[in-house]
Design a protein around this motif. Structure first.
Motif, PDB file in Angstrom:
ATOM      1  N   TRP A 177       1.104  -9.815  -5.672  1.00  0.00           N
ATOM      2  CA  TRP A 177       2.196  -9.951  -4.487  1.00  0.00           C
ATOM      3  C   TRP A 177       2.194  -8.753  -3.496  1.00  0.00           C
ATOM      4  O   TRP A 177       2.204  -8.393  -2.350  1.00  0.00           O
ATOM      5  CB  TRP A 177       3.514 -10.274  -5.000  1.00  0.00           C
ATOM      6  N   GLN A 178       2.315  -7.571  -4.261  1.00  0.00           N
ATOM      7  CA  GLN A 178       2.398  -6.193  -3.744  1.00  0.00           C
ATOM      8  C   GLN A 178       1.193  -5.996  -2.795  1.00  0.00           C
ATOM      9  O   GLN A 178       1.261  -5.691  -1.589  1.00  0.00           O
ATOM     10  CB  GLN A 178       2.558  -5.256  -4.476  1.00  0.00           C
ATOM     11  N   GLN A 179      -0.112  -6.012  -3.470  1.00  0.00           N
ATOM     12  CA  GLN A 179      -1.182  -5.957  -2.562  1.00  0.00           C
ATOM     13  C   GLN A 179      -1.307  -7.115  -1.301  1.00  0.00           C
ATOM     14  O   GLN A 179      -1.676  -6.529  -0.348  1.00  0.00           O
ATOM     15  CB  GLN A 179      -2.607  -5.964  -3.283  1.00  0.00           C
ATOM     16  N   GLY A 180      -0.892  -8.413  -1.762  1.00  0.00           N
ATOM     17  CA  GLY A 180      -0.939  -8.998  -0.542  1.00  0.00           C
ATOM     18  C   GLY A 180      -0.116  -8.821   0.554  1.00  0.00           C
ATOM     19  O   GLY A 180      -0.487  -9.200   1.738  1.00  0.00           O
ATOM     20  N   ASP A 181       0.959  -8.249   0.352  1.00  0.00           N
ATOM     21  CA  ASP A 181       1.979  -7.845   1.536  1.00  0.00           C
ATOM     22  C   ASP A 181       1.107  -6.896   2.743  1.00  0.00           C
ATOM     23  O   ASP A 181       1.563  -6.894   3.741  1.00  0.00           O
ATOM     24  CB  ASP A 181       3.112  -7.315   1.020  1.00  0.00           C
ATOM     25  N   THR A 182       0.070  -6.105   1.979  1.00  0.00           N
ATOM     26  CA  THR A 182      -0.550  -5.289   2.985  1.00  0.00           C
ATOM     27  C   THR A 182      -1.863  -5.757   3.328  1.00  0.00           C
ATOM     28  O   THR A 182      -2.267  -5.249   4.135  1.00  0.00           O
ATOM     29  CB  THR A 182      -0.510  -3.906   2.595  1.00  0.00           C
ATOM     30  N   ARG A 183      -2.328  -6.729   2.761  1.00  0.00           N
ATOM     31  CA  ARG A 183      -3.785  -7.017   3.032  1.00  0.00           C
ATOM     32  C   ARG A 183      -4.088  -7.554   4.421  1.00  0.00           C
ATOM     33  O   ARG A 183      -5.224  -7.358   4.939  1.00  0.00           O
ATOM     34  CB  ARG A 183      -4.164  -8.216   2.042  1.00  0.00           C
ATOM     35  N   PHE A 184      -3.128  -8.170   5.110  1.00  0.00           N
ATOM     36  CA  PHE A 184      -3.302  -8.646   6.221  1.00  0.00           C
ATOM     37  C   PHE A 184      -3.571  -7.533   7.322  1.00  0.00           C
ATOM     38  O   PHE A 184      -4.771  -7.333   7.959  1.00  0.00           O
ATOM     39  CB  PHE A 184      -2.512  -9.558   7.170  1.00  0.00           C
ATOM     40  N   SER A 185      -2.651  -6.494   7.288  1.00  0.00           N
ATOM     41  CA  SER A 185      -2.941  -5.605   8.114  1.00  0.00           C
ATOM     42  C   SER A 185      -4.255  -4.703   7.819  1.00  0.00           C
ATOM     43  O   SER A 185      -4.899  -4.014   8.792  1.00  0.00           O
ATOM     44  CB  SER A 185      -1.782  -4.573   8.276  1.00  0.00           C
ATOM     45  N   GLU A 186      -4.601  -4.222   6.495  1.00  0.00           N
ATOM     46  CA  GLU A 186      -5.720  -3.736   6.002  1.00  0.00           C
ATOM     47  C   GLU A 186      -6.875  -4.522   6.330  1.00  0.00           C
ATOM     48  O   GLU A 186      -8.099  -4.126   6.364  1.00  0.00           O
ATOM     49  CB  GLU A 186      -5.683  -3.515   4.650  1.00  0.00           C
ATOM     50  N   SER A 187      -7.001  -5.787   6.409  1.00  0.00           N
ATOM     51  CA  SER A 187      -8.143  -6.605   6.788  1.00  0.00           C
ATOM     52  C   SER A 187      -8.739  -6.201   8.326  1.00  0.00           C
ATOM     53  O   SER A 187      -9.961  -6.411   8.439  1.00  0.00           O
ATOM     54  CB  SER A 187      -7.902  -8.002   7.004  1.00  0.00           C
ATOM     55  N   GLY A 188      -7.916  -5.695   9.191  1.00  0.00           N
ATOM     56  CA  GLY A 188      -8.568  -4.886  10.276  1.00  0.00           C
ATOM     57  C   GLY A 188      -8.552  -6.001  11.271  1.00  0.00           C
ATOM     58  O   GLY A 188      -9.035  -5.679  12.459  1.00  0.00           O
ATOM     59  N   THR A 189      -8.149  -7.272  11.069  1.00  0.00           N
ATOM     60  CA  THR A 189      -8.046  -8.306  12.241  1.00  0.00           C
ATOM     61  C   THR A 189      -6.847  -8.316  12.815  1.00  0.00           C
ATOM     62  O   THR A 189      -5.821  -8.237  12.352  1.00  0.00           O
ATOM     63  CB  THR A 189      -8.391  -9.801  11.613  1.00  0.00           C
ATOM     64  N   THR A 190      -7.008  -8.097  14.099  1.00  0.00           N
ATOM     65  CA  THR A 190      -5.708  -7.922  14.933  1.00  0.00           C
ATOM     66  C   THR A 190      -5.870  -8.670  16.153  1.00  0.00           C
ATOM     67  O   THR A 190      -7.084  -9.203  16.376  1.00  0.00           O
ATOM     68  CB  THR A 190      -5.415  -6.463  15.404  1.00  0.00           C
ATOM     69  N   LEU A 191      -4.786  -8.972  16.948  1.00  0.00           N
ATOM     70  CA  LEU A 191      -5.069  -9.590  18.367  1.00  0.00           C
ATOM     71  C   LEU A 191      -6.040  -8.792  19.044  1.00  0.00           C
ATOM     72  O   LEU A 191      -6.864  -9.440  19.998  1.00  0.00           O
ATOM     73  CB  LEU A 191      -3.817  -9.561  18.905  1.00  0.00           C
ATOM     74  N   ALA A 192      -6.035  -7.617  18.708  1.00  0.00           N
ATOM     75  CA  ALA A 192      -7.006  -6.825  19.848  1.00  0.00           C
ATOM     76  C   ALA A 192      -8.437  -7.206  19.338  1.00  0.00           C
ATOM     77  O   ALA A 192      -9.297  -7.312  20.279  1.00  0.00           O
ATOM     78  CB  ALA A 192      -6.865  -5.128  19.609  1.00  0.00           C
TER      79      ALA A 192
END
Ligand code: SF4
Ligand code: SF4
Ligand code: SF4
Lengths: 290, 249
Positions: A177-192
Motif C-alpha cells: 500500500w505504502q509503495q503503491g501510493d507513490t508508484r504512479f508519480s515515480e513511474s515518470g508518466t505524466t500528462l507532459a
C-alpha cells in the motif's frame, strides 16, 4: 480501475481454493475418505467458483477455450493452463485419497507446486502491467501468494502456519500500500510525457473528446471509492489478519475456526476491492483524471 | 500468435501534426463511418439520442492547454489519438487467445474478432487508450490503419489511404512507411522533430506526433502610434459646457 465484482470474486476465491489445494498436496497425512472428500470439495468449489466468476466479465465466454493457446506470451493464457493442470493433477491425487485411502505423495507435491504457480500467474496478469504503476511490482505476486497460502492454512486448520503467514501477509500488504501510493508519480508518466507537450510549458487537459463517458473512462477512471481508502485499508487489515489471528489464539472451537475463515475472506474481498479501486491507469492522464 | 515479430518489412503508420490540427473532429467522424460499414463488427453506440450517449470510437480528439514557461500566451492544442501501432505492443503479448496480432508485412496491429473473447486485458495493457471494447458486440475494437482501404484496388488510387487522413481538411494527418527513411513521412518527422508519446512506457510507437511550432511574439512595432496621439485633451467652449452638464445629469 473499475472494481468489477466478477474479478474481485475470482481472485479472492480461487486464491483461497488453490492455497488450500497446495496444503492438501504437501500434507504428510492427508485426509482420506469422507473427511478428504469434504476438504477437496471445498477447495474445488472455491477454485472453480472463482474461475467461473472470471468468465462472467468476458464478452464471449463461449470462446474461452481459445484462451489456452497463447501460453508462450500471455500470462492470462498461462493462468488458464496452470489452473487446469493443477485441477487435473490434484483431482487424481484426491481420487485415490478419497476412494482408496491411498496417498500418492509425488502427485500431491506436483499439484501443490502447480497450485502456487497458478496463483503466481494470476498475480502476474496485474503485476506485468506497466500501465498501472501501483500493480507493476513483484510485491504484487508476493502478496497474492502469501494470502493464498495463509488462507489455505487457515482452511486446513494449520494454526501455527496460518498465524505466521497472516503476519507476513500483513507486512507485505502494508508495504504494498505504502509503495503503491507513490508508484504512479515515480513511474515518470505524466500528462507532459503523454502529450509530448511538456517542453513548451505546463499542460492542462482543456476539453475531453466528447461530453459523455466511454469504455475507457468507465473501465479505468474510478475515483469514487478512493475517498475512504484509508478507512477501508484499516478494515481490510482487521478482517483479513487481526480477527482471524485472534480467533486462532482462542481455545480451539469449530465456531472460532469458521469465524476466522469468514472474517479472513471478507477482509480479502475488501483488500481486493481496494486493489482495483485505488489503481490508477496512465490513460487517465489524457482525460485529465487519474 | 501473440508473440511479436522481431521486425516487420514495413512500419506503416500515421504522422499527426499538432501544429495544424484545428480540432474539427472530421477524422473522428470519417473513422467511425468507414469502420462501421467495413472491416469487422460495426462500431456501436449506446443510447445515441438519449441523455447519456456512449459509443465506440477508434480515434478521438482531445484538447490541451499549454502555458509556456516564459509567460507568453497560453496555447490550445488539439490532439487526435488513435492506435500508434507500437513496435513493442504490450496489447498483443497479453492477449490469451491470439486474437491480437502484429502483421509481419506492414506492422499493423489488428484484432481477429472471431477469436477475441472480450476479456479486455489488451485495453488494460495499452497506455494510450487506443482500444475500446464494443459494448454491443463484446469484442475489442481498435484502429486498423484502414487496412481495408490502403490495399483496396476497388477504390480510386487517391482513396487508398486511411479515412481519417483522406478527410482531414487541415492536412494534419499523414500516412506512410515510417520504416523507410526516404519516405515522405519519415522526412517530415526528421524535419519537424517528430516525437513519441509516453516513450518511458517502452512501447516504441510507430505513429509520430509533430510538435506545435513556436509561436511568434508580439513585439512593440506600432509605427503609427506617434501620429495617432490624442489631439484635444479637454473639451472647451460649448462642448465643454455640454460635457459638464451631461455629466451632472
Ligand atoms: S497504441 Fe495501444 S493498442 Fe495500439 S499498438 Fe500501441 S499498445 Fe497496442
Ligand atoms: S479482449 Fe480480445 S483481443 Fe483483447 S486480450 Fe482479450 S481476447 Fe485478446
Ligand atoms: S487509420 Fe482508419 S481506423 Fe485508424 S484512426 Fe484513421 S480512420 Fe480510424
Amino acid at each position: 480501475m473499475h472494481p468489477a465484482r466478477s474479478i474481485i470474486l475470482f481472485t479472492s476465491l480461487s486464491g483461497l481454493g488453490f492455497g488450500l489445494l497446495a496444503w492438501l498436496g504437501i500434507d504428510g497425512d492427508a485426509p482420506t475418505g469422507w473427511v478428504g472428500f469434504i476438504f477437496f470439495a471445498i477447495a474445488y468449489a472455491l477454485a472453480c467458483g472463482g474461475l467461473m466468476a472470471s468468465t462472467f466479465h468476458l464478452g464471449h465466454p463461449e470462446r474461452a477455450i481459445k484462451a489456452f493457446s497463447q501460453w508462450r506470451s500471455s500470462w492470462l493464457s498461462r493462468e488458464g493452463v496452470a489452473a487446469v493442470a493443477t485441477l487435473v493433477v490434484m483431482g487424481v491425487y484426491a481420487f485415490f485419497l478419497v476412494f482408496f485411502g491411498l496417498q500418492i505423495s509425488i502427485l500431491g507435491w506436483i499439484g501443490a507446486a502447480l497450485a502456487i504457480v497458478t496463483v503466481y500467474t494470476t498475480s502476474m496478469i496485474y503485476a506485468q502491467l506497466k500501465t498501472v504503476p501501483r500493480w507493476n511490482t513483484p510485491l504484487t505476486s508476493a502478496l497474492f501468494i502469501c494470502l493464498a497460502l495463509a488462507g489455505g492454512a487457515l482452511l486446513s486448520g494449520r494454526v501455527l502456519f496460518a498465524i505466521n503467514l497472516l503476519v507476513i501477509a500483513a507486512i507485505i500488504q502494508v508495504i504494498w500500500w505504502q509503495q503503491g501510493d507513490t508508484r504512479f508519480s515515480e513511474s515518470g508518466t505524466t500528462l507532459a510525457s503523454a502529450t509530448g507537450l511538456g517542453s513548451i510549458g505546463k499542460v492542462r487537459a482543456f476539453e475531453p473528446p466528447h461530453t459523455g463517458t466511454n469504455y475507457l473512462m468507465d473501465e479505468f477512471m474510478h475515483v469514487v471509492g478512493r475517498k475512504h481508502a484509508q478507512k477501508l485499508r484499516a478494515i481490510a487489515l482487521v478482517l483479513m489478519i487481526g480477527l482471524p489471528i485472534l480467533f486462532l489464539l482462542l481455545p480451539f472451537a469449530h465456531l472460532f475456526a469458521l469465524l476466522a475463515v469468514v472474517s479472513h475472506l471478507a477482509g480479502v474481498f475488501v483488500s481486493r476491492w481496494l486493489f482495483f479501486a485505488e489503481a490508477e491507469h496512465v490513460v487517465g492522464l489524457y482525460y485529465g483524471k487519474r | 500468435m501473440t508473440t511479436l515479430p522481431t521486425s516487420t518489412e514495413k512500419k506503416l503508420g500515421l504522422v499527426i501534426d499538432l501544429d495544424t490540427c484545428v480540432g474539427c473532429h472530421a477524422c473522428v467522424v470519417s473513422c467511425k463511418g468507414w469502420n462501421t460499414e467495413n472491416y469487422g463488427a460495426p462500431l456501436s453506440d449506446q443510447d445515441p439520442y438519449g441523455a447519456a450517449p456512449k459509443g465506440t470510437f477508434l480515434n478521438r480528439v482531445h484538447s490541451y492547454e499549454v502555458q509556456p514557461e516564459n509567460g507568453s500566451a497560453a496555447q490550445l492544442i488539439h490532439f487526435p489519438k488513435s492506435c500508434l501501432h507500437c513496435e513493442d505492443a504490450p496489447c498483443v503479448t497479453v492477449c490469451p487467445t491470439g486474437a491480437s496480432y502484429k502483421r509481419v508485412e506492414d506492422g499493423i496491429v489488428l484484432v481477429n474478432e472471431s477469436d477475441c473473447i472480450g476479456c479486455g486485458l489488451c485495453a488494460w495493457a495499452c497506455p494510450y487508450g487506443a482500444r475500446e471494447m464494443d459494448q454491443a458486440e463484446g469484442v475489442m475494437k481498435k484502429c486498423t490503419l484502414c487496412v481495408d482501404r490502403i490495399y483496396n484496388e476497388n477504390l480510386p488510387e487517391e482513396d487508398r489511404q486511411p479515412a481519417c487522413v483522406r478527410t482531414c481538411p487541415a492536412g494534419a494527418r499523414h500516412f506512410g512507411d515510417l520504416g523507410d527513411p526516404d519516405s515522405d513521412v519519415s522526412k517530415l518527422v526528421a524535419e519537424r522533430g517528430g516525437m513519441d508519446l509516453m516513450p518511458e512506457q517502452g512501447t516504441k510507437p510507430v505513429n509520430k506526433y509533430l510538435p506545435p511550432r513556436p509561436k511568434d511574439k508580439i513585439e512593440e512595432i506600432d509605427i503609427l502610434a506617434p501620429f495617432l496621439a490624442p489631439v484635444a485633451e479637454e473639451p472647451k467652449g460649448f462642448l465643454g459646457w455640454l460635457d459638464k452638464t451631461l455629466e451632472r445629469l
